[in-house]
Each structure stands twice: as C-alpha cells, then as structure tokens.
Design a protein around this motif. Structure first.
Motif, mmCIF file in Angstrom:
data_model
loop_
_atom_site.group_PDB
_atom_site.id
_atom_site.type_symbol
_atom_site.label_atom_id
_atom_site.label_comp_id
_atom_site.label_asym_id
_atom_site.label_seq_id
_atom_site.Cartn_x
_atom_site.Cartn_y
_atom_site.Cartn_z
ATOM 1 N N LEU A 1 0.764 -1.065 0.062
ATOM 2 C CA LEU A 1 0.043 -0.051 0.204
ATOM 3 C C LEU A 1 1.010 1.303 0.036
ATOM 4 O O LEU A 1 1.924 1.279 0.655
ATOM 5 C CB LEU A 1 -0.924 0.040 1.397
ATOM 6 C CG LEU A 1 -2.195 -0.910 1.232
ATOM 7 C CD1 LEU A 1 -2.800 -0.890 2.524
ATOM 8 C CD2 LEU A 1 -2.781 -0.897 0.091
ATOM 9 N N ASP A 2 0.596 2.180 -0.491
ATOM 10 C CA ASP A 2 1.088 3.582 -0.794
ATOM 11 C C ASP A 2 0.165 4.574 -0.827
ATOM 12 O O ASP A 2 -1.121 4.330 -0.914
ATOM 13 C CB ASP A 2 2.086 3.698 -2.033
ATOM 14 C CG ASP A 2 1.452 3.457 -3.220
ATOM 15 O OD1 ASP A 2 0.194 3.729 -3.512
ATOM 16 O OD2 ASP A 2 1.956 2.811 -4.181
ATOM 17 N N ASP A 3 0.462 5.874 -0.882
ATOM 18 C CA ASP A 3 -0.668 6.911 -0.793
ATOM 19 C C ASP A 3 -1.466 6.990 -2.006
ATOM 20 O O ASP A 3 -2.374 7.692 -1.852
ATOM 21 C CB ASP A 3 0.045 8.172 -0.597
ATOM 22 C CG ASP A 3 1.032 8.736 -1.795
ATOM 23 O OD1 ASP A 3 2.112 7.907 -2.060
ATOM 24 O OD2 ASP A 3 0.716 9.816 -2.042
ATOM 25 N N VAL A 4 -1.222 6.250 -3.085
ATOM 26 C CA VAL A 4 -1.863 6.436 -4.291
ATOM 27 C C VAL A 4 -2.929 5.190 -4.313
ATOM 28 O O VAL A 4 -3.934 5.550 -4.611
ATOM 29 C CB VAL A 4 -1.005 6.076 -5.436
ATOM 30 C CG1 VAL A 4 -1.868 5.847 -6.760
ATOM 31 C CG2 VAL A 4 0.021 7.306 -5.682
ATOM 32 N N ASN A 5 -2.655 3.996 -3.707
ATOM 33 C CA ASN A 5 -3.597 2.882 -3.718
ATOM 34 C C ASN A 5 -4.014 2.501 -2.350
ATOM 35 O O ASN A 5 -4.913 1.632 -2.381
ATOM 36 C CB ASN A 5 -2.985 1.910 -4.340
ATOM 37 C CG ASN A 5 -1.898 1.022 -3.614
ATOM 38 O OD1 ASN A 5 -1.745 1.543 -2.183
ATOM 39 N ND2 ASN A 5 -1.164 0.311 -4.131
ATOM 40 N N VAL A 6 -3.802 3.329 -1.257
ATOM 41 C CA VAL A 6 -4.277 2.885 0.038
ATOM 42 C C VAL A 6 -5.767 3.050 0.268
ATOM 43 O O VAL A 6 -6.625 2.546 0.927
ATOM 44 C CB VAL A 6 -3.501 3.804 1.018
ATOM 45 C CG1 VAL A 6 -3.917 5.238 1.230
ATOM 46 C CG2 VAL A 6 -3.899 3.154 2.572
ATOM 47 N N GLY A 7 -6.545 4.092 -0.819
ATOM 48 C CA GLY A 7 -7.910 4.319 -0.623
ATOM 49 C C GLY A 7 -8.949 3.301 -0.626
ATOM 50 O O GLY A 7 -9.761 3.404 0.308
ATOM 51 N N PRO A 8 -9.070 2.380 -1.512
ATOM 52 C CA PRO A 8 -9.740 1.235 -1.488
ATOM 53 C C PRO A 8 -9.947 0.236 -0.279
ATOM 54 O O PRO A 8 -10.702 -0.380 -0.097
ATOM 55 C CB PRO A 8 -9.304 0.600 -2.841
ATOM 56 C CG PRO A 8 -8.855 1.622 -3.943
ATOM 57 C CD PRO A 8 -7.959 2.452 -2.775
ATOM 58 N N ILE A 9 -8.686 0.445 0.308
ATOM 59 C CA ILE A 9 -8.517 -0.653 1.207
ATOM 60 C C ILE A 9 -8.813 0.241 2.706
ATOM 61 O O ILE A 9 -9.630 -0.158 3.477
ATOM 62 C CB ILE A 9 -6.953 -1.148 1.486
ATOM 63 C CG1 ILE A 9 -6.422 -1.934 0.307
ATOM 64 C CG2 ILE A 9 -6.784 -1.792 2.684
ATOM 65 C CD1 ILE A 9 -7.396 -3.256 0.086
ATOM 66 N N ALA A 10 -8.424 1.342 2.931
ATOM 67 C CA ALA A 10 -8.809 2.157 3.705
ATOM 68 C C ALA A 10 -10.203 2.456 4.168
ATOM 69 O O ALA A 10 -10.704 2.692 5.175
ATOM 70 C CB ALA A 10 -7.646 3.477 3.970
ATOM 71 N N VAL A 11 -10.981 2.593 3.003
ATOM 72 C CA VAL A 11 -12.275 2.669 3.231
ATOM 73 C C VAL A 11 -13.297 1.553 3.948
ATOM 74 O O VAL A 11 -14.244 1.586 4.265
ATOM 75 C CB VAL A 11 -12.987 2.923 1.583
ATOM 76 C CG1 VAL A 11 -13.037 1.770 0.760
ATOM 77 C CG2 VAL A 11 -14.219 3.925 1.776
ATOM 78 N N LEU A 12 -12.468 0.481 3.858
ATOM 79 C CA LEU A 12 -13.122 -0.732 4.369
ATOM 80 C C LEU A 12 -13.274 -0.739 5.885
ATOM 81 O O LEU A 12 -12.085 -0.690 6.408
ATOM 82 C CB LEU A 12 -12.493 -2.034 3.926
ATOM 83 C CG LEU A 12 -12.190 -2.292 2.495
ATOM 84 C CD1 LEU A 12 -11.448 -3.673 2.078
ATOM 85 C CD2 LEU A 12 -13.846 -2.398 1.861
ATOM 86 N N ALA A 13 -14.425 -0.573 6.496
ATOM 87 C CA ALA A 13 -14.478 -0.477 7.966
ATOM 88 C C ALA A 13 -13.999 -1.662 8.600
ATOM 89 O O ALA A 13 -13.549 -1.506 9.788
ATOM 90 C CB ALA A 13 -15.950 -0.432 8.187
ATOM 91 N N GLU A 14 -13.942 -2.785 7.965
ATOM 92 C CA GLU A 14 -13.416 -3.948 8.626
ATOM 93 C C GLU A 14 -11.859 -4.101 8.924
ATOM 94 O O GLU A 14 -11.463 -4.840 9.558
ATOM 95 C CB GLU A 14 -13.885 -5.194 7.768
ATOM 96 C CG GLU A 14 -15.154 -5.601 7.770
ATOM 97 C CD GLU A 14 -15.947 -4.775 6.672
ATOM 98 O OE1 GLU A 14 -15.508 -3.961 5.852
ATOM 99 O OE2 GLU A 14 -17.217 -4.733 6.581
ATOM 100 N N ILE A 15 -11.180 -2.921 8.079
ATOM 101 C CA ILE A 15 -9.802 -3.063 8.492
ATOM 102 C C ILE A 15 -9.504 -2.138 9.498
ATOM 103 O O ILE A 15 -9.850 -0.930 9.718
ATOM 104 C CB ILE A 15 -9.026 -2.463 7.247
ATOM 105 C CG1 ILE A 15 -9.534 -3.127 5.619
ATOM 106 C CG2 ILE A 15 -7.504 -2.422 7.280
ATOM 107 C CD1 ILE A 15 -8.835 -4.601 5.791
#
Length: 91
Positions: A40-54
C-alpha cells in the motif's frame, strides 16, 4: 497488495477488492482483527482504507520510501490525507 493498487484495473481490480472485503468481513465476524499494508502507498491505499473491517494499516515502509524523495513530513502528510479521504467516504 498489488491487486488493490494500479497494477491491475477494471473488473480484475474490483474482483480483488471484493475478495478482500469478503475476507475482512468474515474475519471480523470471527472476532479477528484485520490488518493490511503490504504494497500500500498513498496512491492505492484508498480502496483498502475505506473498508470498515480493516482495523489497522501497516504503511510505514511506504512512508519511509516516499520520504527519501519528498521528505518525511510531506510523506506522512500525503498518506494521512489519502487515508482520511478514503475513510470519509465510508457509508
């Protein structure tokens, strides 16, 4: 996770993210904390960070690597901004 980032696109990317989401949801139902970070980096972290389960994002390596180019303060700021933007989009 390369699949969450820019290394695949379109339908393949959606399928990978759906698998992550299903796995994270199941883990949380089983009372397992879900952490993400590899790739993960600042460009691709969004789709993972948005998951409430993470519950945790392990992004230190990415920040340090970016800091070599832009400085630590900017690298941290970019990552924090990316995560905040994604998490503000949670429904």
């Amino acid at each position: 996770m390369a699949a969450a980032g820019g290394e695949c696109g379109g339908e393949e990317r959606r399928e990978h993210l759906a698998r992550v989401n299903r796995g994270a949801s199941l883990a949380r139902k089983l009372s397992i904390d879900v952490h993400a970070g590899h790739g993960l980096d600042d460009v691709n972290v969004g789709p993972i960070a948005v998951l409430a389960e993470i519950s945790e994002l392990n992004i230190g390596h990415s920040i340090v690597a970016r800091a070599v180019l832009v400085g630590m303060e900017r690298a941290v700021r970019e990552m924090v901004d990316a995560i905040r933007t994604a998490r503000s989009e949670r429904v």
